[in-house]
Design a protein around this motif. Structure first.
Motif, PDB file in Angstrom:
ATOM      1  N   GLY A   1      91.702 -21.872  92.863  1.00  0.00           N
ATOM      2  CA  GLY A   1      91.559 -21.533  91.490  1.00  0.00           C
ATOM      3  C   GLY A   1      92.817 -22.031  90.557  1.00  0.00           C
ATOM      4  N   PHE A   2      92.373 -22.233  89.201  1.00  0.00           N
ATOM      5  CA  PHE A   2      93.381 -22.392  88.393  1.00  0.00           C
ATOM      6  C   PHE A   2      93.899 -20.967  87.699  1.00  0.00           C
ATOM      7  CE2 PHE A   2      91.264 -26.627  87.590  1.00  0.00           C
ATOM      8  CZ  PHE A   2      92.210 -27.427  88.271  1.00  0.00           C
ATOM      9  N   GLU A   3      94.386 -20.871  86.662  1.00  0.00           N
ATOM     10  CA  GLU A   3      94.547 -19.736  86.001  1.00  0.00           C
ATOM     11  C   GLU A   3      93.540 -18.545  85.741  1.00  0.00           C
ATOM     12  OE1 GLU A   3      95.445 -22.697  85.070  1.00  0.00           O
ATOM     13  OE2 GLU A   3      97.486 -22.882  84.023  1.00  0.00           O
ATOM     14  N   THR A   4      92.484 -19.238  85.848  1.00  0.00           N
ATOM     15  CA  THR A   4      91.120 -18.469  85.483  1.00  0.00           C
ATOM     16  C   THR A   4      90.827 -17.344  86.463  1.00  0.00           C
ATOM     17  OG1 THR A   4      89.961 -20.296  86.382  1.00  0.00           O
ATOM     18  CG2 THR A   4      89.650 -19.904  83.835  1.00  0.00           C
ATOM     19  N   THR A   5      91.132 -17.810  87.909  1.00  0.00           N
ATOM     20  CA  THR A   5      90.564 -16.881  88.961  1.00  0.00           C
ATOM     21  C   THR A   5      91.976 -15.936  89.600  1.00  0.00           C
ATOM     22  OG1 THR A   5      90.945 -18.846  90.491  1.00  0.00           O
ATOM     23  CG2 THR A   5      88.577 -17.982  89.878  1.00  0.00           C
ATOM     24  N   ALA A   6      93.086 -16.698  89.122  1.00  0.00           N
ATOM     25  CA  ALA A   6      94.426 -16.076  89.849  1.00  0.00           C
ATOM     26  C   ALA A   6      94.408 -14.552  89.318  1.00  0.00           C
ATOM     27  CB  ALA A   6      95.620 -16.601  89.089  1.00  0.00           C
ATOM     28  N   PRO A   7      94.252 -13.977  87.971  1.00  0.00           N
ATOM     29  CA  PRO A   7      94.352 -12.488  88.042  1.00  0.00           C
ATOM     30  C   PRO A   7      93.518 -11.657  88.964  1.00  0.00           C
ATOM     31  CG  PRO A   7      93.974 -13.803  85.858  1.00  0.00           C
ATOM     32  CD  PRO A   7      93.778 -14.785  86.869  1.00  0.00           C
TER      33      PRO A   7
ATOM     34  N   PRO B   1      97.883 -15.680  72.445  1.00  0.00           N
ATOM     35  CA  PRO B   1      98.627 -15.112  73.175  1.00  0.00           C
ATOM     36  C   PRO B   1      97.748 -15.325  74.765  1.00  0.00           C
ATOM     37  CG  PRO B   1      97.828 -13.335  71.777  1.00  0.00           C
ATOM     38  CD  PRO B   1      97.456 -14.754  71.131  1.00  0.00           C
ATOM     39  N   GLY B   2      96.334 -15.281  74.653  1.00  0.00           N
ATOM     40  CA  GLY B   2      95.463 -14.994  75.835  1.00  0.00           C
ATOM     41  C   GLY B   2      95.401 -13.619  75.953  1.00  0.00           C
ATOM     42  N   ASN B   3      95.073 -13.561  77.366  1.00  0.00           N
ATOM     43  CA  ASN B   3      94.661 -12.148  77.977  1.00  0.00           C
ATOM     44  C   ASN B   3      96.035 -11.646  78.623  1.00  0.00           C
ATOM     45  OD1 ASN B   3      94.090  -9.818  79.579  1.00  0.00           O
ATOM     46  ND2 ASN B   3      92.012 -10.561  79.831  1.00  0.00           N
ATOM     47  N   GLU B   4      96.714 -10.717  77.821  1.00  0.00           N
ATOM     48  CA  GLU B   4      98.081 -10.415  78.314  1.00  0.00           C
ATOM     49  C   GLU B   4      97.915  -9.335  79.412  1.00  0.00           C
ATOM     50  OE1 GLU B   4      97.959  -9.588  74.349  1.00  0.00           O
ATOM     51  OE2 GLU B   4      99.810 -10.411  73.938  1.00  0.00           O
ATOM     52  N   THR B   5      96.892  -8.669  79.577  1.00  0.00           N
ATOM     53  CA  THR B   5      96.642  -7.570  81.107  1.00  0.00           C
ATOM     54  C   THR B   5      96.657  -8.653  82.188  1.00  0.00           C
ATOM     55  OG1 THR B   5      95.450  -6.264  79.455  1.00  0.00           O
ATOM     56  CG2 THR B   5      95.368  -6.016  81.870  1.00  0.00           C
ATOM     57  N   ALA B   6      95.891  -9.722  81.964  1.00  0.00           N
ATOM     58  CA  ALA B   6      95.599 -10.516  83.503  1.00  0.00           C
ATOM     59  C   ALA B   6      96.936 -11.259  83.553  1.00  0.00           C
ATOM     60  CB  ALA B   6      94.530 -11.486  83.090  1.00  0.00           C
ATOM     61  N   GLN B   7      97.550 -11.620  82.497  1.00  0.00           N
ATOM     62  CA  GLN B   7      98.934 -12.485  82.612  1.00  0.00           C
ATOM     63  C   GLN B   7      99.870 -11.207  83.314  1.00  0.00           C
ATOM     64  OE1 GLN B   7     100.326 -13.932  78.610  1.00  0.00           O
ATOM     65  NE2 GLN B   7      98.228 -14.843  78.509  1.00  0.00           N
ATOM     66  N   ALA B   8     100.001 -10.214  82.979  1.00  0.00           N
ATOM     67  CA  ALA B   8     100.779  -9.081  83.687  1.00  0.00           C
ATOM     68  C   ALA B   8     100.566  -8.988  85.041  1.00  0.00           C
ATOM     69  CB  ALA B   8     100.676  -7.629  82.912  1.00  0.00           C
ATOM     70  N   TRP B   9      99.460  -8.769  85.639  1.00  0.00           N
ATOM     71  CA  TRP B   9      98.950  -8.857  87.021  1.00  0.00           C
ATOM     72  C   TRP B   9      99.527 -10.155  87.579  1.00  0.00           C
ATOM     73  CZ3 TRP B   9      93.050  -8.099  86.021  1.00  0.00           C
ATOM     74  CH2 TRP B   9      92.884  -6.657  85.762  1.00  0.00           C
ATOM     75  N   MET B  10      99.442 -11.338  87.066  1.00  0.00           N
ATOM     76  CA  MET B  10      99.690 -12.395  87.735  1.00  0.00           C
ATOM     77  C   MET B  10     101.264 -12.309  87.887  1.00  0.00           C
ATOM     78  SD  MET B  10      97.408 -15.187  85.694  1.00  0.00           S
ATOM     79  CE  MET B  10      98.201 -16.681  86.234  1.00  0.00           C
TER      80      MET B  10
END
Ligand code: SF4
Length: 368
Positions: free
Chosen positions: A139-145, A254-263
């Motif tokens: 998947g792209f950045e959508t499923t990576a979190p 900024p997008g979803n910062e929680t998801a970005q932190a997991w990634m």
């Protein structure tokens, strides 16, 4: 249905299409970078209501489709190992590898399971401590979190029988690679709204500035797409470039910062092979060395960027917008959703599947 019908209003769609005709004075070529948008465009005939001067081309926006055949072969090889359970999303099961697909491997005895979330695979590993459970994460950045969260859960639960075959891809480097092609005809992008919902859109602003083109964050319903096209054309006709976000009901800068932190905790950016596009630098996600214990590529000693086998499928050209599915000689003849030669014919976001489903070609006239 709320949030669907209101973005499919035929009167508003006609008005937007009329505005697109009004602002367009010369030829322009735009690319959408999401398979969901491709399906919406083909399904609702959006390309057919545009001025003849506006060309929409479909980009590498289907994550299943850009997954190299060699990675699918690796997933099949893992699934065939005694004691292994290979889990993935349903979309992956019928994607052809070199000789077969995961569904066929299952019919021959491999333990292949469809899951709705990587967390289901973590739960399965906890229930089956004597089996090796591998999640094939595509998947792209959508499923990576969600994949990252599964690794964090597996680490918390100290699961030694769980690993990930990671094939996540990043969209902005692919856009850069397309624009770096000397034959590229792209003059504006419709950026994928769901990717931007996770990652924000600040990463697209330097691309728009460097290549002096418009990038418009675009949703998936017909009005979203018409609005994205209109914004793109308005900028182009005015000789302007930059990023616009008419999909503000979902996407923030900024997008979803929680998801970005997991990634960021779980992944590192790596070079990645894209089907039909070769290796694109820094365009994929691999597990951070701190989570190497969950890396199926290491556990099963897989080549991270194996050589792609030869194939009659021309999906690489389809994914770069150089070939319309109709123009592939195999379309609808040797290649159909029941007998796909390539992922773009079988994935629910594939361009060939969209044309096959919504634009069936008339049967040839009987010869006299
Ligand atoms: S029609 Fe089939 S063979 Fe042709 S590009 Fe699409 S998936 Fe590949």
């Amino acid at each position: 249905m709320k949030y669907l019908e209101e973005y499919r209003d035929p009167d508003l769609a006609r008005r937007l299409a009329g505005e697109i005709h009004r602002v367009t004075t010369r030829p322009w070529t735009l690319m959408e970078v999401c398979g969901g948008q491709t399906h919406s465009i083909v399904r609702h005939g959006i390309d057919e209501v545009l001025p003849p001067d506006v060309t929409l081309i479909h980009g590498p926006g289907c994550p299943v489709c850009v997954t190299p055949v060699a990675i699918i072969d690796a997933a099949i090889a893992i699934a065939r190992r005694p004691g292994a359970i290979l889990c993935s999303f349903g979309d992956m099961l019928r994607v052809p590898g070199t000789d077969t697909d995961l569904l066929a491997a299952r019919s021959e005895g491999a333990d292949v399971r469809m899951v709705y979330s990587p967390l289901d695979a973590v739960a399965l590993a906890a229930r089956c401590p004597d089996r090796e459970v591998v999640f094939f994460g595509v998947g792209f950045e959508t499923t990576a979190p969600a994949t990252a969260l599964a690794v964090l859960q597996a680490a918390d639960r100290r699961l030694s029988n769980f690993s990930m075959l990671v094939s996540h891809a990043l969209v902005p480097p692919a856009m850069e690679a397309l624009l770096s092609d000397p034959d590229a005809s792209i003059q504006g992008f419709l950026a994928a709204g769901h990717v931007c919902a996770v990652m924000g859109y600040a990463g697209y602003e330097p691309i728009a500035a460097r290549h002096r083109l418009p990038i418009v964050v675009t949703g998936f319903e017909p009005l979203d797409i018409l609005e994205g096209i209109l914004r793109c054309l308005t900028l182009l006709e005015a000789g302007r470039f930059g990023l616009e976000n008419p999909y503000a009901r979902v996407v923030r800068r900024p997008g979803n910062e929680t998801a970005q932190a997991w990634m960021q905790r779980v992944f590192q950016v790596v070079d990645r092979a894209w089907r039909g596009m070769g290796i694109i630098p820094r365009s994929g996600l691999g597990l951070h060395p701190g989570y190497a214990a969950f890396d199926a590529a290491l556990r099963f000693d897989l080549d991270p960027n194996p050589v792609e086998p030869e194939s009659p499928c021309r999906s690489g050209e389809v994914l770069r917008g150089r070939l319309k599915p109709f123009d592939c000689p195999e379309f609808g003849t040797r290649c159909t959703p029941e007998h796909p030669l390539g992922a773009t014919m079988v994935s629910s976001e594939g361009a060939c599947a969209a044309y096959f489903r919504y634009r069936p070609r008339p049967a040839p006239a009987p010869s006299s």
